[in-house]
Design a protein around this motif. Structure first.
Motif, PDB file in Angstrom:
ATOM      1  N   CYS A 447       0.836  -1.216   0.000  1.00  0.00           N
ATOM      2  CA  CYS A 447       0.000   0.000   0.000  1.00  0.00           C
ATOM      3  C   CYS A 447       0.862   1.253   0.000  1.00  0.00           C
ATOM      4  O   CYS A 447       0.619   2.194  -0.765  1.00  0.00           O
ATOM      5  N   THR A 448       1.856   1.264   0.864  1.00  0.00           N
ATOM      6  CA  THR A 448       2.712   2.444   1.016  1.00  0.00           C
ATOM      7  C   THR A 448       3.435   2.775  -0.281  1.00  0.00           C
ATOM      8  O   THR A 448       3.460   3.929  -0.729  1.00  0.00           O
ATOM      9  N   LYS A 449       4.022   1.764  -0.906  1.00  0.00           N
ATOM     10  CA  LYS A 449       4.833   2.014  -2.097  1.00  0.00           C
ATOM     11  C   LYS A 449       3.968   2.425  -3.286  1.00  0.00           C
ATOM     12  O   LYS A 449       4.312   3.373  -4.010  1.00  0.00           O
ATOM     13  N   VAL A 450       2.858   1.735  -3.500  1.00  0.00           N
ATOM     14  CA  VAL A 450       1.971   2.071  -4.616  1.00  0.00           C
ATOM     15  C   VAL A 450       1.388   3.471  -4.414  1.00  0.00           C
ATOM     16  O   VAL A 450       1.300   4.262  -5.354  1.00  0.00           O
ATOM     17  N   SER A 451       1.018   3.800  -3.173  1.00  0.00           N
ATOM     18  CA  SER A 451       0.446   5.119  -2.889  1.00  0.00           C
ATOM     19  C   SER A 451       1.487   6.220  -3.052  1.00  0.00           C
ATOM     20  O   SER A 451       1.180   7.303  -3.554  1.00  0.00           O
ATOM     21  N   ALA A 452       2.734   5.958  -2.629  1.00  0.00           N
ATOM     22  CA  ALA A 452       3.798   6.961  -2.738  1.00  0.00           C
ATOM     23  C   ALA A 452       4.082   7.328  -4.194  1.00  0.00           C
ATOM     24  O   ALA A 452       4.530   8.434  -4.483  1.00  0.00           O
ATOM     25  N   LEU A 453       3.801   6.407  -5.109  1.00  0.00           N
ATOM     26  CA  LEU A 453       4.001   6.665  -6.536  1.00  0.00           C
ATOM     27  C   LEU A 453       2.805   7.388  -7.157  1.00  0.00           C
ATOM     28  O   LEU A 453       2.784   7.633  -8.369  1.00  0.00           O
ATOM     29  N   GLY A 454       1.820   7.711  -6.320  1.00  0.00           N
ATOM     30  CA  GLY A 454       0.648   8.417  -6.817  1.00  0.00           C
ATOM     31  C   GLY A 454      -0.331   7.534  -7.561  1.00  0.00           C
ATOM     32  O   GLY A 454      -1.171   8.017  -8.315  1.00  0.00           O
ATOM     33  N   LEU A 455      -0.247   6.217  -7.338  1.00  0.00           N
ATOM     34  CA  LEU A 455      -1.090   5.275  -8.071  1.00  0.00           C
ATOM     35  C   LEU A 455      -2.321   4.843  -7.284  1.00  0.00           C
ATOM     36  O   LEU A 455      -3.189   4.163  -7.825  1.00  0.00           O
ATOM     37  N   ALA A 456      -2.379   5.201  -6.009  1.00  0.00           N
ATOM     38  CA  ALA A 456      -3.555   4.879  -5.192  1.00  0.00           C
ATOM     39  C   ALA A 456      -3.835   6.050  -4.265  1.00  0.00           C
ATOM     40  O   ALA A 456      -2.922   6.610  -3.654  1.00  0.00           O
ATOM     41  N   TYR A 457      -5.105   6.376  -4.149  1.00  0.00           N
ATOM     42  CA  TYR A 457      -5.537   7.536  -3.369  1.00  0.00           C
ATOM     43  C   TYR A 457      -5.656   7.195  -1.887  1.00  0.00           C
ATOM     44  O   TYR A 457      -5.247   7.962  -1.020  1.00  0.00           O
ATOM     45  N   LYS A 458      -6.213   6.025  -1.588  1.00  0.00           N
ATOM     46  CA  LYS A 458      -6.373   5.571  -0.197  1.00  0.00           C
ATOM     47  C   LYS A 458      -6.054   4.085  -0.103  1.00  0.00           C
ATOM     48  O   LYS A 458      -6.074   3.364  -1.107  1.00  0.00           O
ATOM     49  N   SER A 459      -5.787   3.627   1.131  1.00  0.00           N
ATOM     50  CA  SER A 459      -5.388   2.243   1.356  1.00  0.00           C
ATOM     51  C   SER A 459      -6.359   1.521   2.279  1.00  0.00           C
ATOM     52  O   SER A 459      -6.806   2.070   3.288  1.00  0.00           O
ATOM     53  N   PHE A 460      -6.666   0.302   1.908  1.00  0.00           N
ATOM     54  CA  PHE A 460      -7.412  -0.652   2.731  1.00  0.00           C
ATOM     55  C   PHE A 460      -6.400  -1.746   3.063  1.00  0.00           C
ATOM     56  O   PHE A 460      -6.005  -2.512   2.197  1.00  0.00           O
ATOM     57  N   VAL A 461      -5.942  -1.820   4.304  1.00  0.00           N
ATOM     58  CA  VAL A 461      -4.764  -2.601   4.665  1.00  0.00           C
ATOM     59  C   VAL A 461      -5.150  -4.005   5.135  1.00  0.00           C
ATOM     60  O   VAL A 461      -6.001  -4.162   6.018  1.00  0.00           O
ATOM     61  N   SER A 462      -4.510  -5.005   4.568  1.00  0.00           N
ATOM     62  CA  SER A 462      -4.773  -6.393   4.948  1.00  0.00           C
ATOM     63  C   SER A 462      -3.876  -6.799   6.114  1.00  0.00           C
ATOM     64  O   SER A 462      -3.018  -7.671   5.993  1.00  0.00           O
ATOM     65  N   ASP A 463      -4.107  -6.161   7.268  1.00  0.00           N
ATOM     66  CA  ASP A 463      -3.266  -6.389   8.443  1.00  0.00           C
ATOM     67  C   ASP A 463      -3.549  -7.717   9.135  1.00  0.00           C
ATOM     68  O   ASP A 463      -2.788  -8.144  10.002  1.00  0.00           O
ATOM     69  N   MET A 464      -4.645  -8.368   8.785  1.00  0.00           N
ATOM     70  CA  MET A 464      -4.990  -9.637   9.411  1.00  0.00           C
ATOM     71  C   MET A 464      -3.915 -10.689   9.138  1.00  0.00           C
ATOM     72  O   MET A 464      -3.691 -11.596   9.942  1.00  0.00           O
ATOM     73  N   SER A 465      -3.248 -10.569   7.993  1.00  0.00           N
ATOM     74  CA  SER A 465      -2.196 -11.510   7.603  1.00  0.00           C
ATOM     75  C   SER A 465      -0.877 -11.047   8.220  1.00  0.00           C
ATOM     76  O   SER A 465      -0.022 -10.460   7.555  1.00  0.00           O
ATOM     77  N   THR A 466      -0.702 -11.321   9.506  1.00  0.00           N
ATOM     78  CA  THR A 466       0.458 -10.791  10.243  1.00  0.00           C
ATOM     79  C   THR A 466       1.779 -11.344   9.733  1.00  0.00           C
ATOM     80  O   THR A 466       2.820 -10.708   9.895  1.00  0.00           O
ATOM     81  N   GLY A 467       1.761 -12.536   9.126  1.00  0.00           N
ATOM     82  CA  GLY A 467       3.001 -13.134   8.672  1.00  0.00           C
ATOM     83  C   GLY A 467       3.439 -12.694   7.297  1.00  0.00           C
ATOM     84  O   GLY A 467       4.539 -13.048   6.853  1.00  0.00           O
TER      85      GLY A 467
END
Length: 753
Positions: A447-467
């Motif tokens: 999410c961070t990298k794609v958003s930093a490139l201006g390719l995504a406006y907001k992030s929905f984070v899949s934090d459930m997958s801790t590994g």
């Protein structure tokens, strides 16, 4: 870079152990890394009777390390030891000067071991004990690497100093790796007394019930007794790994640490949910500091599900305290292929329940190969827009596109970024009439990298997958809107169904009212789908032209509109100006009577046809005697464009030659993008470069010579304009090339003419 000492180690290991059935020959190239370190581990196992020798460190290997007698400084006349030779090889491969591979542990070796112990945060005894073996016979690096963080090095050394009995000797390279991130949980369990034995595999760690139960009640400002110092340190480490600097890592819970804890809690939306107190660390906050999913028992205002909601289910979600629900635009779930996409009936149920919606697009994305398909981003973008319009998703809504697998860092650049570039290209076109925005559903770093490139406006984070690799050790992205952290397998409703709990930051308000739309009949849907297919093909063609030519980012920012001159780039230098524009049209000019015309085609062998290759070579041949840098790249560039678009034409022409300006146009076109359909679907993409000279200088374009030498002029223009754009990420050197290099070639510009 090759290292002579590493070469010596490789030669020694091959010579010493090459006859053993478990040995795998090492390339004697002087390069350190995984292969040579696995070789040293395998040599240790062979030498010390650990069979089979696998080249990886497991319980038997660690047990052998612990059972070996410590090695102190030897006498030069002592009998050489093969184990000492292995230590010397390992030291060389870790960047330490061991003196030689002699088998005698003497002055140089002792000095190197002390240096290694100091780098690793271990006592500088100079004695080879099990921790030295454990550290050297690993893939860990103990010096800060390029891109490493000195504060992370400090944390890593302190972890080794305090907890290496339990978590082993970890890296001190300044990188928050998977091992370093997991070591915090291991250190916490060691501090609690939950774990006392050495943890061989840190991947087995989790913040489970025993760790939760043994955690101190609360950590807070000015509570710094000796029994709390270890926990306070871990709080400070966790803060820093999540992007909050407490300023110290000594376990003193001071005002700054408390403020950073509060800032962390607020950004992660942990406050006001009944489980945490601002600035204080209870077990719930600690879980969020050390794992991506945090405390799964915390309340959530949002959820998402793959179930088409009936009236009772929608009301049950609302009555459980959820205000937002994530729902899918398309797709199916399970072996039975049960539909998961929103229906018009469900829309009414959601609206009547008073829920807000955030839409998700996922027809795949569960595996890497999905993102390897060249046109997948174009297909998904148009499909999502069409589905959103059909169900009545209102203007300006963010649609979250899924990257739902354990993606590694290098795969982001190679596959995920191009996928989102194609999505953005479509969303920034006139096809996106309702101005929908691109969102991303993925692990944190993706999410961070794609958003930093201006390719995504907001992030929905899949934090459930801790590994997941891109969750471990990474902070949540700045633009996070929703954070998926726990699945409820059987949510109470009629009938029951699974939902995922999602934290909500408020950055995406979703929407609670769908636009009114009429359902289309079968014929209307068929025609709409055909139009969508045409738009997908045209979008992909634009991508395939702009990407190899180096103008993809420019057209993504400008947006696609048909039959309109779109500005892409404006460059100014003392010599003049360059304007780059494009015109994209659905009509194709079949006139190939240009200075150069390349008939693009792919043969049955999957390669460019011989005719196409010959025409490309002809352009390059006209430039053989020129002195323009980059001429050798013209042929490769044109072949890349041709192979990218697969069929059609590439033409070049020079026009509008004036004393102070000239225009060059490169046009790529295809008359039939959908040969399998009974429909005309053509496109042309013209890149126009207008070069304007500074009138205050003496240089002028010579119209007569330009037209007389049209072929060489165009070929030179292609080289200078396109190649400089690729090689130098801009056109700054173009004017200098034309006003200095070209006159000597063709007399195209004459001083004071």
């Amino acid at each position: 870079m090759s290292d002579a000492n590493v070469t010596k180690a490789q030669k020694y290991l091959n010579a010493m152990f090459g006859a053993n059935e478990y040995w795998e020959h090492l390339e004697e190239n002087g390069k350190t890394g995984t292969a040579v370190m696995q070789g040293i581990i395998r040599a240790f196992q062979i030498q010390n009777g650990i069979i089979p020798a696998t080249g990886t460190v497991g319980p038997l290997t660690v047990e052998k390390m612990k059972s070996l007698p410590n090695i102190s400084k030897m006498d030069p006349n002592d009998e050489p030891q093969i184990n000492v030779c292995l230590i010397q090889c390992a030291l060389f491969c870790k960047g330490y000067s061991a003196g030689g591979i002699t088998g005698i542990y003497y002055n140089s070796g002792v000095k190197a071991i002390k240096e290694m112990q100091s780098d690793a945060g271990l006592p500088e005894t100079g004695v080879i004990d099990w921790k030295v073996w454990f550290g050297l016979l690993s893939l860990n690096w103990f010096k800060k690497v390029s891109g490493g963080d000195s504060k992370v090095v400090t944390i890593q050394r302190q972890l080794n100093k305090d907890w290496s009995d339990v978590i082993g000797v970890g890296p001190c390279d300044g990188i928050i790796s998977r091992q370093t991130a997991l070591s915090l949980i291991g250190a916490l369990q060691a501090a609690e007394g939950v774990t006392k034995e050495l943890i061989i595999n840190l991947n087995s760690l989790n913040f489970g019930p025993a760790t939760t139960a043994a955690f101190p009640k609360v950590l807070q400002e000015n509570q710094n007794s000796s029994n709390l110092i270890p926990y306070n340190k871990l709080v400070q480490y966790g803060l820093y790994f999540n992007g909050y600097d407490p300023g110290r890592f000594d376990g003193t819970y001071d005002y700054l640490t408390a403020r950073e804890v509060e800032a962390f809690q607020e950004f992660y939306c942990l406050t006001d949910i009944g489980l945490v107190s601002k600035g204080k660390v209870d077990v719930s906050t600690m879980k969020s500091l050390l794992t991506s999913k945090g405390d799964v028992n915390r309340k959530a205002k949002a959820c998402d599900c793959a179930t088409v909601l009936n009236k009772q289910q929608a009301l049950a979600i609302k009555n459980a305290g959820y205000t937002h629900v994530g729902r899918y635009l398309t797709g199916y779930v399970g072996k039975e292929h049960v539909p998961k996409y929103m229906t018009h009936e469900e829309v009414a149920n959601i609206e009547n329940a008073g829920l807000s919606v955030f839409p998700i697009y996922q027809d795949g994305g569960y595996y890497l190969d999905y993102f390897k398909k060249p046109s997948q981003g174009s297909v998904d973008a148009k499909t999502a827009i069409l589905a959103a319009e059909r169900i009545g998703i209102p203007k300006g809504t963010t649609i979250y596109f899924a990257v739902d697998f354990d993606c590694y860092g290098y795969q982001i650049d190679t596959f995920i970024v191009p996928y989102f570039k194609k999505i953005k290209l479509c969303f920034n076109s006139s096809q996106n009439k309702k101005n929908y925005r691109v969102g991303i559903y993925a692990p944190r770093f993706v999410c961070t990298k794609v958003s930093a490139l201006g390719l995504a406006y907001k992030s929905f984070v899949s934090d459930m997958s801790t590994g997941f690799s891109c969750n471990l050790g990474y902070r949540i992205p700045e633009n996070w809107a929703f954070d998926q952290f726990h699945t409820i397998e059987s949510f109470e409703a009629q009938p029951t169904f699974p939902i995922d709990k999602d934290a909500m930051s408020g950055r995406d308000k979703g929407f609670n009212k769908f636009d009114k739309v009429e359902e289309k009949n079968a014929e209307e849907l068929k025609e709409e789908n055909l139009q969508a297919k045409m738009e997908i093909a045209r979008n992909q063609f634009v991508y395939d032209v702009m990407s190899p030519l180096g103008y993809l980012d420019n057209i993504m920012d400008a947006g696609i509109e048909y039959d309109k001159e779109i500005p892409l780039l404006h460059v100014v230098s003392p010599e003049g100006e360059v304007d780059v524009t494009t015109v994209i049209s659905t009509s194709v000019n079949t006139d190939t009577d240009k200075v150069y015309s390349i008939n693009v085609g792919i043969g049955n062998d999957g390669k460019l046809t011989q005719t196409c290759q010959n025409e490309i070579v002809a352009i390059s041949a006209d430039l053989i005697n020129s002195n323009i840098d980059g001429v050798d790249k013209v042929e490769d560039m044109l072949k890349e464009v041709a192979f990218s678009v697969k069929s059609g034409n590439i033409t070049f022409e020079v026009s509008n030659v004036m004393p102070l300006s000239v225009e060059f146009t490169l046009t790529v076109s295809s008359p039939d993008l959908l040969p399998e359909e009974d429909v005309e679907c053509g496109i042309s993409v013209a890149l126009k470069f207008k070069i304007s000279l500074n009138p205050n200088n003496k240089n002028r374009f010579n119209e007569e010579l330009v037209y007389e030498a049209a072929k060489i002029v165009v070929a030179t223009a292609v080289t200078v304009i396109v190649i400089y754009a690729i090689l130098n990420s801009g056109l700054v050197l173009i004017l200098e090339a034309f006003t200095i290099g070209v006159p000597s070639l063709i007399g195209m510009i004459s001083a004071g003419a």
